[in-house]
Design an enzyme around this catalytic site. Sequence first.
Site, mmCIF file in Angstrom:
data_model
loop_
_atom_site.group_PDB
_atom_site.id
_atom_site.type_symbol
_atom_site.label_atom_id
_atom_site.label_comp_id
_atom_site.label_asym_id
_atom_site.label_seq_id
_atom_site.Cartn_x
_atom_site.Cartn_y
_atom_site.Cartn_z
ATOM 1 N N CYS A 155 -34.799 3.297 95.955
ATOM 2 C CA CYS A 155 -35.314 2.990 94.612
ATOM 3 C C CYS A 155 -36.778 2.557 94.667
ATOM 4 O O CYS A 155 -37.609 3.055 93.888
ATOM 5 C CB CYS A 155 -34.453 1.920 93.958
HETATM 6 N N1 LIG Z 1 -28.354 -0.053 94.043
HETATM 7 C C1 LIG Z 1 -29.500 0.600 94.047
HETATM 8 O O1 LIG Z 1 -30.394 0.364 93.193
HETATM 9 C C2 LIG Z 1 -29.764 1.666 95.059
HETATM 10 C C3 LIG Z 1 -28.930 1.874 96.143
HETATM 11 N N2 LIG Z 1 -29.199 2.871 97.027
HETATM 12 C C4 LIG Z 1 -28.315 3.157 98.147
HETATM 13 O O2 LIG Z 1 -27.164 3.865 97.671
HETATM 14 C C5 LIG Z 1 -25.998 3.514 98.453
HETATM 15 C C6 LIG Z 1 -24.925 2.959 97.520
HETATM 16 O O3 LIG Z 1 -25.470 1.823 96.888
HETATM 17 P P1 LIG Z 1 -24.699 1.007 95.744
HETATM 18 O O4 LIG Z 1 -24.068 1.958 94.815
HETATM 19 O O5 LIG Z 1 -25.670 0.027 95.230
HETATM 20 O O6 LIG Z 1 -23.596 0.279 96.641
HETATM 21 P P2 LIG Z 1 -22.362 -0.628 96.223
HETATM 22 O O7 LIG Z 1 -22.367 -1.804 97.145
HETATM 23 O O8 LIG Z 1 -22.378 -0.890 94.772
HETATM 24 O O9 LIG Z 1 -21.112 0.317 96.582
HETATM 25 C C7 LIG Z 1 -20.802 0.679 97.886
HETATM 26 C C8 LIG Z 1 -19.709 1.734 97.893
HETATM 27 O O10 LIG Z 1 -19.455 2.105 99.247
HETATM 28 C C9 LIG Z 1 -18.059 2.078 99.489
HETATM 29 N N3 LIG Z 1 -17.819 1.673 100.891
HETATM 30 C C10 LIG Z 1 -18.196 0.523 101.475
HETATM 31 N N4 LIG Z 1 -17.829 0.532 102.787
HETATM 32 C C11 LIG Z 1 -17.184 1.705 102.990
HETATM 33 C C12 LIG Z 1 -16.560 2.305 104.103
HETATM 34 N N5 LIG Z 1 -16.516 1.679 105.297
HETATM 35 N N6 LIG Z 1 -16.031 3.539 103.962
HETATM 36 C C13 LIG Z 1 -16.068 4.163 102.761
HETATM 37 N N7 LIG Z 1 -16.641 3.641 101.658
HETATM 38 C C14 LIG Z 1 -17.192 2.434 101.780
HETATM 39 C C15 LIG Z 1 -17.522 1.049 98.515
HETATM 40 O O11 LIG Z 1 -16.167 1.381 98.308
HETATM 41 P P3 LIG Z 1 -14.973 0.310 98.047
HETATM 42 O O12 LIG Z 1 -15.369 -0.482 96.832
HETATM 43 O O13 LIG Z 1 -13.807 1.196 97.824
HETATM 44 O O14 LIG Z 1 -14.847 -0.531 99.275
HETATM 45 C C16 LIG Z 1 -18.398 1.273 97.297
HETATM 46 O O15 LIG Z 1 -17.880 2.329 96.520
HETATM 47 C C17 LIG Z 1 -26.468 2.495 99.486
HETATM 48 O O16 LIG Z 1 -26.749 3.140 100.691
HETATM 49 C C18 LIG Z 1 -27.745 1.925 98.853
HETATM 50 O O17 LIG Z 1 -28.621 1.424 99.818
HETATM 51 C C19 LIG Z 1 -30.243 3.724 96.834
HETATM 52 C C20 LIG Z 1 -31.098 3.572 95.798
HETATM 53 C C21 LIG Z 1 -30.937 2.500 94.831
HETATM 54 C C1 LIG Z 2 -32.877 -5.784 95.011
HETATM 55 C C2 LIG Z 2 -32.451 -5.201 96.340
HETATM 56 O O1 LIG Z 2 -31.829 -5.872 97.153
HETATM 57 N N1 LIG Z 2 -32.804 -3.943 96.582
HETATM 58 C C3 LIG Z 2 -32.478 -3.259 97.798
HETATM 59 C C4 LIG Z 2 -32.927 -1.832 97.737
HETATM 60 C C5 LIG Z 2 -31.787 -0.874 97.646
HETATM 61 C C6 LIG Z 2 -32.046 0.452 98.265
HETATM 62 O O2 LIG Z 2 -32.569 1.380 97.691
HETATM 63 O O3 LIG Z 2 -31.766 0.464 99.564
HETATM 64 P P1 LIG Z 2 -31.488 1.672 100.607
HETATM 65 O O4 LIG Z 2 -32.766 2.101 101.175
HETATM 66 O O5 LIG Z 2 -30.632 1.072 101.655
HETATM 67 O O6 LIG Z 2 -30.828 2.772 99.861
HETATM 68 C C7 LIG Z 2 -33.151 -3.892 99.019
HETATM 69 O O7 LIG Z 2 -34.215 -4.453 98.908
HETATM 70 O O8 LIG Z 2 -32.592 -3.693 100.120
#
Ligand SMILES: NC(=O)C1=CN([C@@H]2O[C@H](COP(=O)(O)OP(=O)(O)OC[C@H]3O[C@@H](n4cnc5c(N)ncnc54)[C@H](OP(=O)(O)O)[C@@H]3O)[C@@H](O)[C@H]2O)C=CC1
Ligand SMILES: CC(=O)N[C@@H](CCC(=O)OP(=O)(O)O)C(=O)O
Length: 352
Positions: A155
């Site tokens: 992000c």
């Molecule tokens: N949040 C953000 O703004 C952004 C996030 N990202 C990246 O996107 C990815 C997802 O982020 P986000 O949606 O925030 O994450 P969340 O923490 O909200 O969700 C994580 C998901 O991963 C699943 N999970 C966790 N451990 C396991 C495992 N061992 N095996 C299978 N599934 C698993 C969980 O399933 P369950 O609940 O069933 O355990 C849950 O559905 C991350 O890599 C994050 O860094 C990228 C850009 C922006």
């Molecule tokens: C507010 C906050 O905690 N933000 C996250 C960014 C999430 C993200 O984009 O992380 P990945 O590169 O792992 O997908 C952080 O700083 O780690």
Amino acid sequence: MGDLGAVSVGIVGASGYGGVQLVRLILEHPHLKLTYLGGDSSAGKSFGELYPHLAHAVDLKVEKIDVDLIAERAEVVFMGLPNGIACGLAPQLLAKGCKVLDLSADYRFWNLETYEYHYGIKRSDNTVAEMAVYGLPELYRREIQEAQLVGCPGCYPTASLLALAPLLKQGLIVPDTAIVDAKSGTSGAGRTPKVGSLLAEADNSIAPYGVARHRHTPEIEQIGGDLAGREVRIQFTPHLVPMVRGILATVYGTMRDPGLVREDLFTIYNAFYRNAPWVRLLPSGTYPQTKWAYGTNACYISVEVDQRTDRVIVMSVIDNLMKGQASQAIQCLNIMMGWDDMLGLPQLSIYP
Ligand SMILES: NC(=O)C1=CN([C@@H]2O[C@H](COP(=O)(O)OP(=O)(O)OC[C@H]3O[C@@H](n4cnc5c(N)ncnc54)[C@H](OP(=O)(O)O)[C@@H]3O)[C@@H](O)[C@H]2O)C=CC1
Ligand SMILES: CC(=O)N[C@@H](CCC(=O)OP(=O)(O)O)C(=O)O
């Protein structure tokens, strides 16, 4: 939902913030149908148990992750998982003919040693990683069109790079003077509980973190270097702010040509993003607010010049869960399928 000719889509990590955004977007997309949801601790539950407000729209159970089942049900697979898990699944999914779009950092790095160093995760899927395309459509559209595997950007890198790209590509700033000061809402940390994301910890406060060592710095520098045609060093400082969604990245750099004025930069940015329907360049003297992008795939950008310090200042805002994550992945899929970038994606913030 979806129509008879729709492309079948699975989401692994469906219970997370990225996952639930994808569910919403896929349900409202005219050419996609949701056929598989996968997870870990949520496996066995119906999606409606996890998100009751969507129970009327999603009649699927979350399944334990099983590659054969995923490939049987879905032509396209989105993965919204913690870093280090997608790289264990993507090789098999690709071998079974699926298109894969990963939201984690697993397929964003061109040098896996850089990934291993910053994420502390060992990798053995080098060949597959070489196929991956960096999913920032405004910079890598042609590559995304041909891709089977897309590593969707983080992000902060999305907001930072869209602000920085014209400066770096056109050599407008003195090398290595770029500074990115960025602020994010707490949903950036995901749904998995963490003390820092508790309301009592995050409310009424703004806090820097990861100073001088955030793992998004090497990602921003990798793409920045590709644009500049040389290695670049970028100072990146993230802050957590007490709101749920949104990122504001304010970028500073010393201008190579101190004679440039705001209108020159506006013209340069306008030309650079002329084929980028999701980038909205603001008129001179108007500065973006995170709420304008809320719930949409838009990135609002504003350019400014301080003739007193010879610095350019570029501000960009996105919704971290949308252009910073889920909707950007759908934009990539639209491009992979030869559809319009805007297809099925929300364009207007709910704010006035
Ligand atoms: N949040 C953000 O703004 C952004 C996030 N990202 C990246 O996107 C990815 C997802 O982020 P986000 O949606 O925030 O994450 P969340 O923490 O909200 O969700 C994580 C998901 O991963 C699943 N999970 C966790 N451990 C396991 C495992 N061992 N095996 C299978 N599934 C698993 C969980 O399933 P369950 O609940 O069933 O355990 C849950 O559905 C991350 O890599 C994050 O860094 C990228 C850009 C922006
Ligand atoms: C507010 C906050 O905690 N933000 C996250 C960014 C999430 C993200 O984009 O992380 P990945 O590169 O792992 O997908 C952080 O700083 O780690």
